[in-house]
Design a protein around this motif. Structure first.
Motif, PDB file in Angstrom:
ATOM      1  N   LYS A   1     -50.689 -21.964 -17.693  1.00 24.74           N
ATOM      2  CA  LYS A   1     -50.055 -23.201 -17.247  1.00 24.74           C
ATOM      3  C   LYS A   1     -49.033 -23.699 -18.266  1.00 24.74           C
ATOM      4  O   LYS A   1     -47.999 -24.228 -17.908  1.00 24.74           O
ATOM      5  CB  LYS A   1     -51.124 -24.279 -17.011  1.00 24.74           C
TER       6      LYS A   1
ATOM      7  N   LEU B   1     -46.740 -19.863 -20.925  1.00 28.67           N
ATOM      8  CA  LEU B   1     -45.845 -18.806 -20.457  1.00 28.67           C
ATOM      9  C   LEU B   1     -45.153 -19.207 -19.174  1.00 28.67           C
ATOM     10  O   LEU B   1     -45.636 -20.052 -18.434  1.00 28.67           O
ATOM     11  CB  LEU B   1     -46.658 -17.532 -20.167  1.00 28.67           C
ATOM     12  N   ILE B   2     -44.029 -18.569 -18.925  1.00 32.20           N
ATOM     13  CA  ILE B   2     -43.405 -18.689 -17.620  1.00 32.20           C
ATOM     14  C   ILE B   2     -43.730 -17.396 -16.906  1.00 32.20           C
ATOM     15  O   ILE B   2     -43.121 -16.355 -17.126  1.00 32.20           O
ATOM     16  CB  ILE B   2     -41.906 -18.967 -17.767  1.00 32.20           C
ATOM     17  N   LEU B   3     -44.776 -17.469 -16.095  1.00 30.30           N
ATOM     18  CA  LEU B   3     -45.417 -16.264 -15.568  1.00 30.30           C
ATOM     19  C   LEU B   3     -44.495 -15.403 -14.724  1.00 30.30           C
ATOM     20  O   LEU B   3     -44.598 -14.183 -14.739  1.00 30.30           O
ATOM     21  CB  LEU B   3     -46.641 -16.646 -14.725  1.00 30.30           C
ATOM     22  N   ILE B   4     -43.615 -16.051 -13.954  1.00 30.94           N
ATOM     23  CA  ILE B   4     -42.789 -15.269 -13.040  1.00 30.94           C
ATOM     24  C   ILE B   4     -41.604 -14.633 -13.754  1.00 30.94           C
ATOM     25  O   ILE B   4     -40.791 -13.981 -13.123  1.00 30.94           O
ATOM     26  CB  ILE B   4     -42.287 -16.117 -11.838  1.00 30.94           C
ATOM     27  N   HIS B   5     -41.493 -14.859 -15.065  1.00 29.25           N
ATOM     28  CA  HIS B   5     -40.391 -14.241 -15.799  1.00 29.25           C
ATOM     29  C   HIS B   5     -40.916 -13.148 -16.723  1.00 29.25           C
ATOM     30  O   HIS B   5     -42.108 -13.040 -16.972  1.00 29.25           O
ATOM     31  CB  HIS B   5     -39.630 -15.308 -16.586  1.00 29.25           C
TER      32      HIS B   5
ATOM     33  N   TYR C   1     -36.609 -17.395 -24.362  1.00 22.89           N
ATOM     34  CA  TYR C   1     -36.566 -18.838 -24.150  1.00 22.89           C
ATOM     35  C   TYR C   1     -36.939 -19.603 -25.410  1.00 22.89           C
ATOM     36  O   TYR C   1     -36.400 -20.665 -25.692  1.00 22.89           O
ATOM     37  CB  TYR C   1     -37.522 -19.259 -23.030  1.00 22.89           C
TER      38      TYR C   1
ATOM     39  N   TYR D   1     -48.198  -9.979 -14.747  1.00 22.79           N
ATOM     40  CA  TYR D   1     -48.946  -8.750 -14.521  1.00 22.79           C
ATOM     41  C   TYR D   1     -49.603  -8.188 -15.772  1.00 22.79           C
ATOM     42  O   TYR D   1     -50.179  -7.113 -15.738  1.00 22.79           O
ATOM     43  CB  TYR D   1     -48.026  -7.693 -13.899  1.00 22.79           C
TER      44      TYR D   1
ATOM     45  N   GLY E   1     -39.069 -22.310 -14.025  1.00 25.94           N
ATOM     46  CA  GLY E   1     -40.214 -21.396 -13.996  1.00 25.94           C
ATOM     47  C   GLY E   1     -41.506 -22.094 -14.370  1.00 25.94           C
ATOM     48  O   GLY E   1     -42.559 -21.811 -13.814  1.00 25.94           O
ATOM     49  N   ASN E   2     -41.437 -22.999 -15.310  1.00 26.09           N
ATOM     50  CA  ASN E   2     -42.632 -23.720 -15.745  1.00 26.09           C
ATOM     51  C   ASN E   2     -42.205 -24.852 -16.685  1.00 26.09           C
ATOM     52  O   ASN E   2     -42.021 -24.639 -17.879  1.00 26.09           O
ATOM     53  CB  ASN E   2     -43.587 -22.765 -16.464  1.00 26.09           C
TER      54      ASN E   2
ATOM     55  N   GLY F   1     -38.916 -22.671  -7.572  1.00 24.71           N
ATOM     56  CA  GLY F   1     -38.233 -22.761  -8.859  1.00 24.71           C
ATOM     57  C   GLY F   1     -38.299 -21.483  -9.670  1.00 24.71           C
ATOM     58  O   GLY F   1     -39.126 -20.611  -9.435  1.00 24.71           O
ATOM     59  N   GLY F   2     -37.376 -21.394 -10.630  1.00 24.26           N
ATOM     60  CA  GLY F   2     -37.417 -20.284 -11.572  1.00 24.26           C
ATOM     61  C   GLY F   2     -36.684 -19.032 -11.142  1.00 24.26           C
ATOM     62  O   GLY F   2     -36.532 -18.107 -11.921  1.00 24.26           O
ATOM     63  N   GLU F   3     -36.252 -18.989  -9.900  1.00 31.80           N
ATOM     64  CA  GLU F   3     -35.595 -17.788  -9.401  1.00 31.80           C
ATOM     65  C   GLU F   3     -34.365 -18.164  -8.587  1.00 31.80           C
ATOM     66  O   GLU F   3     -34.386 -19.165  -7.871  1.00 31.80           O
ATOM     67  CB  GLU F   3     -36.537 -17.020  -8.472  1.00 31.80           C
TER      68      GLU F   3
ATOM     69  N   SER G   1     -44.263  -6.879  -5.550  1.00 35.48           N
ATOM     70  CA  SER G   1     -45.388  -7.126  -6.468  1.00 35.48           C
ATOM     71  C   SER G   1     -46.592  -6.386  -5.950  1.00 35.48           C
ATOM     72  O   SER G   1     -47.410  -5.911  -6.634  1.00 35.48           O
ATOM     73  CB  SER G   1     -45.669  -8.607  -6.565  1.00 35.48           C
TER      74      SER G   1
END
Lengths: 505, 322
Positions: free
Chosen positions: A342, A345-349, A357, A399, B201-202, B267-269, B322
């Motif tokens: 939470k 990290l920025i998980l989707i990156h 970053y 992942y 992204g977060n 977001g983030g993409e 994915s």
């Protein structure tokens, strides 16, 4: 109380439960009797909540049986367990604040008069129920207008109105004042006298010892034992909770005390009060305590992620103002958060992006643009240095395994060469091998002269890694003890300290 | 068999490139239309399409940034209208130099966006609410300033930006291209651009990495306002008229183009290139439906269906990858 003769209402047999990477419960067998208060205690992560959730139908056990009122059961969902009379009072209240007290009590089973809800009838019935606990509550008033303690009572009343046979209370006193907690403990006794089986989870050993009829101790997902009232002994319970674990993979080196690098004076904020301590370069300062002791809040405040109400922070002797994590970073701090998914990290990156970053300024080209080449170079170097197992630096961190994610969080701070590194639960949810690697890294960092703060709820880890141990309890720093001679019992006693300890520090 | 698997691998590889899916939809759509609508694949028609898409596309440059931060800007259509009206009033009613008038209009448009940013970060309004309010305020101000009447009588030097051409390309298309290249580079290659992705992204993790989240958010809404204003300038110049109702409902087209282009509402993409392709799909679709003589009522139905289809396709792609 007549619990010696009372009958067994619930039996769990050989219950096991696996989550990815952890075995939360290992073949636990326990019985619960009508009319008893049965406390279940253990360290954080011992498996208490998992066991309760299995009993309440939230989780399914991988193995084992639940025998309820003499019959083998397998709950489809929590609703089924509730209908059968097993009701959980959660830590977070589930009272709906803008509905009236009566509506809350009869939620989902409204009293009808023809097709219409009969408020008068509901209020009357609520009144009768509330009388059981001597509560002076107006059933027609919105539940949100009462205190948390009263709201909890309303929930318990709701449970009784549903003819609860078993009431599970998960840390019910954690958000209550002492007076309110006492009232709740009183209520628990009343419930048991009515023949209800109360299963009680609490970190406050004192109240457990006072109110429980039996205490069962869990550790690392295993049942260590069950004590009857005449066997109660605080030291014994603590010993059972912490046990003796051999952790040969801990690799601790001795660190020389350097100069003072961080000093915190009378820091107060949301969740902690009046905390003062010093941190020296090259040491590992462990922060022990139970969940909710205020350690994470304290660290996030020092790092500028939360607001401080009062107190001072000094770095290398100079008072500093930290209003944003950027200020802390500029002063040479790094922060590995408790909840890496939470907050860390920025998980989707990708790995590269996450590392970049945190270091964009450093990685920019001469013209001030982001420089992918440098990012790739740095990421490859860190992946190698920290032995992060990944097919490529372009892999999304989502992942990666927990251990490798944690290494990315740690690695991204390194290019900044921090002087102070705060690690909040650095090994939570990662496997033994990765843990050992994290410990090794921490040691190396301390040997390089970095001052390391490690917040951890795992006592063996605290004892093995820390040069000094700061123990917090209910928002206050109770004491700082040398790591060398500390024992688990000693730390646990401080961490579960009652108010008498609070004046120290 | 190995041929088949390597073929599949290539397909999968292509699918992992974000814009590839959108590009594929665009190509299929264009192939279909060139077969069934005779006049579709002509230079004139293609130039018409890219002219039509340019006003929306320029607005997606701001919207893409906003949506990457997991926000939304509903006020862009109104800001477009207000910007046009400001230019009209200053140039025609007050006799201002048109360059100066455009600068003021763009300034006001950026200020509208900036206000959104402040309301979202400091007053902690959700973007939907703040920009919904600004949608009404912007449109209202446009009517107040213009009195509801269209304003015309612009000089040729002003209308050149809308009607003029560079080579074969209409000027709005030239602006779309130049701004597109700049914004693509800004988003992908500058430190600020990278931070926009991080915040989207977060936001908490980005803050803890030392990124000033609020500043990033204020910036993206300001830019969104600016680009809406810029589109207003081009549209006024193109029409030769400034009207208070210009750009009404455009926010939906802009948002649709952006998300069709693969920018995630979570977001983030997202990317400028994707949004450009999204805007192209919308424009090709509208154009094609007209050429196929579909009634304008059914056009709306079709466009709605395509939006849903495109996003389902994108989600499917994401799950696959994915």
């Amino acid at each position: 109380m007549n619990n010696k003769n009372s009958k067994i209402i619930l039996k769990v047999q050989n219950i096991s439960k696996n989550f990815p990477g952890v075995q939360a419960l290992k073949s636990v067998s326990l019985d619960f009797k009508s009319g008893e208060i049965h406390a279940v205690v253990g360290e954080n992560g011992a498996g208490k909540s998992t066991l309760m959730k299995i009993i309440a139908g939230v989780y399914h056990a991988d193995n084992g049986e639940i025998i309820y009122q003499g019959e083998k059961v397998s709950w489809k969902d929590p609703e089924e367990a509730i209908k059968a009379g097993i009701i959980t009072i959660f830590q977070e209240l589930s009272v709906i604040p803008n509905l009236s007290v009566a509506e809350n009590i009869f939620l989902g089973r409204e009293v009808l008069n023809g097709p219409f809800v009969s408020f008068r009838e509901m209020n009357k019935k609520s009144m009768e129920l509330l009388k059981i606990f001597d509560l002076k509550v107006d059933p027609s008033v919105p539940a949100g207008s009462y205190s948390v303690a009263i709201q909890q009572m309303i929930e318990i009343t709701r449970a009784i109105s549903r003819d609860a046979k078993i009431i599970i209370m998960d840390e019910p006193t954690s958000s209550l004042s002492e007076a309110e907690a006492n009232k709740l403990l009183q209520t628990m006794k009343q419930l048991s006298e009515r023949g209800v089986c109360v299963i009680f989870i609490s970190h406050r050993l004192e109240e457990v010892l006072e109110v429980a009829d039996r205490i069962s101790v869990l550790r690392d997902g295993e049942l260590i034992g069950t004590l009857n009232k005449n066997e109660f002994d605080r030291t014994k319970v603590v010993e059972m909770m912490v046990g003796r674990r051999i952790d040969q993979f801990f690799a601790k080196s001795k660190h020389d005390h350097g100069k003072e690098i961080l000093r915190v004076e009378k820091l107060t904020g949301n969740g902690f009060r009046n905390v003062s301590f010093s941190l020296y370069s090259g040491e590992i300062l462990g922060f022990a305590g139970l969940v909710g002791a205020g350690r994470t809040e304290l660290m996030e405040s020092i790092f500028g992620f939360r607001k401080i109400t009062s107190g001072k922070i000094f770095i290398e002797g100079k008072e500093v103002q930290i209003n944003h994590p950027l200020d802390a970073i500029k002063l040479g701090m790094g922060f590995v958060t408790e909840d890496r998914k939470k907050l860390g990290l920025i998980l989707i990156h990708s790995i590269r992006e996450n590392i970049a970053y945190a270091n964009l300024e450093m990685l920019k080209s001469r013209l001030g643009f982001a420089n992918k080449k440098k990012e790739i170079e740095l990421s490859k170097q860190l992946v190698k240095e920290f032995d992060i197992k990944t097919p490529s630096i372009e892999q999304k961190v989502l992942y990666l395994s927990g251990g490798n994610q944690q290494k990315v969080v740690l690695a991204k701070w390194m290019p900044k060469k921090p002087k102070i590194l705060i690690l909040d639960e650095p090994t939570r949810g990662i496997d033994v091998g990765a843990k050992a690697e994290i410990y090794k890294l921490m040691n190396e960092l301390a040997l390089q002269g970095i001052a390391v703060i490690m917040v951890s709820s795992e006592l063996p880890e605290i004892l093995q890694m820390s040069d000094r141990i700061a123990v917090m309890s209910e928002g206050e720093l109770v004491d700082i003890i040398p790591g060398k001679d500390a024992t688990q019992e000693q730390v646990m006693h401080l961490a579960t300290a009652k108010r008498k300890y609070e004046k120290i520090s | 068999m190995s041929e088949k698997t390597s073929f599949l691998r290539i397909i999968k590889r292509i699918m992992t490139i974000k814009e590839a899916g959108v590009f594929l939809i665009l190509i299929v759509l264009m192939a279909f239309l060139s077969i069934f609508a005779e006049s579709f694949l002509t230079l004139d028609n293609i130039l018409t399409i890219i002219l039509n898409m340019s006003f929306i596309a320029i607005m997606t440059y701001g919207m893409t940034l906003v949506i990457i931060t997991a926000g939304i800007d509903l006020s862009v259509g109104s800001v477009l209208g207000l910007s046009g009206v400001i230019i009209g009033v200053l140039v025609i009613d007050y006799g201002w130099n048109s360059f100066l008038a455009v600068i003021v209009a763009l300034g006001v448009a950026a200020l509208m966006g900036f206000t959104n940013g402040i309301l979202i970060t400091k007053a902690r309004l959700v973007p939907f609410v703040s920009t919904l309010g600004m949608l009404s305020i912007g449109r209202g101000l446009a009517y107040v300033l213009s009195g509801g009447w269209p304003i015309s009588g612009f000089s040729e030097s002003f209308t050149f930006h809308g009607l003029g051409k560079l080579g074969i390309f209409p000027m709005p298309v030239v602006y779309m291209a130049i701004l597109g290249v700049i914004m693509h580079f800004f988003l992908k290659n500058t430190i600020i651009g990278r931070r926009i992705y991080a915040v989207g992204g977060n936001p908490e993790a980005a803050t803890l990495m030392g990124i000033k989240k609020d500043r990033i958010l204020i910036l993206v809404y300001t830019l969104s306002g600016f680009f809406a204003g810029f589109s207003g300038f081009l549209m006024t110049s193109w029409l030769g008229v400034s009207q208070a109702n210009a750009g009404q409902g455009y926010e939906l087209d802009v948002i649709a183009a952006t998300i069709i282009g693969g920018t995630s509402l979570m977001g983030g993409e997202g990317s400028i290139l994707g949004s450009l392709l999204g805007a192209a799909i919308m424009a090709v679709l509208r154009n094609g439906l007209i050429l196929l003589e579909v009634s304008s009522f059914w056009q709306q139905v079709t466009i709605g269906a395509v939006i849903i289809f495109a996003i389902m396709f994108d989600q499917f792609r994401r799950v696959r990858v994915s």
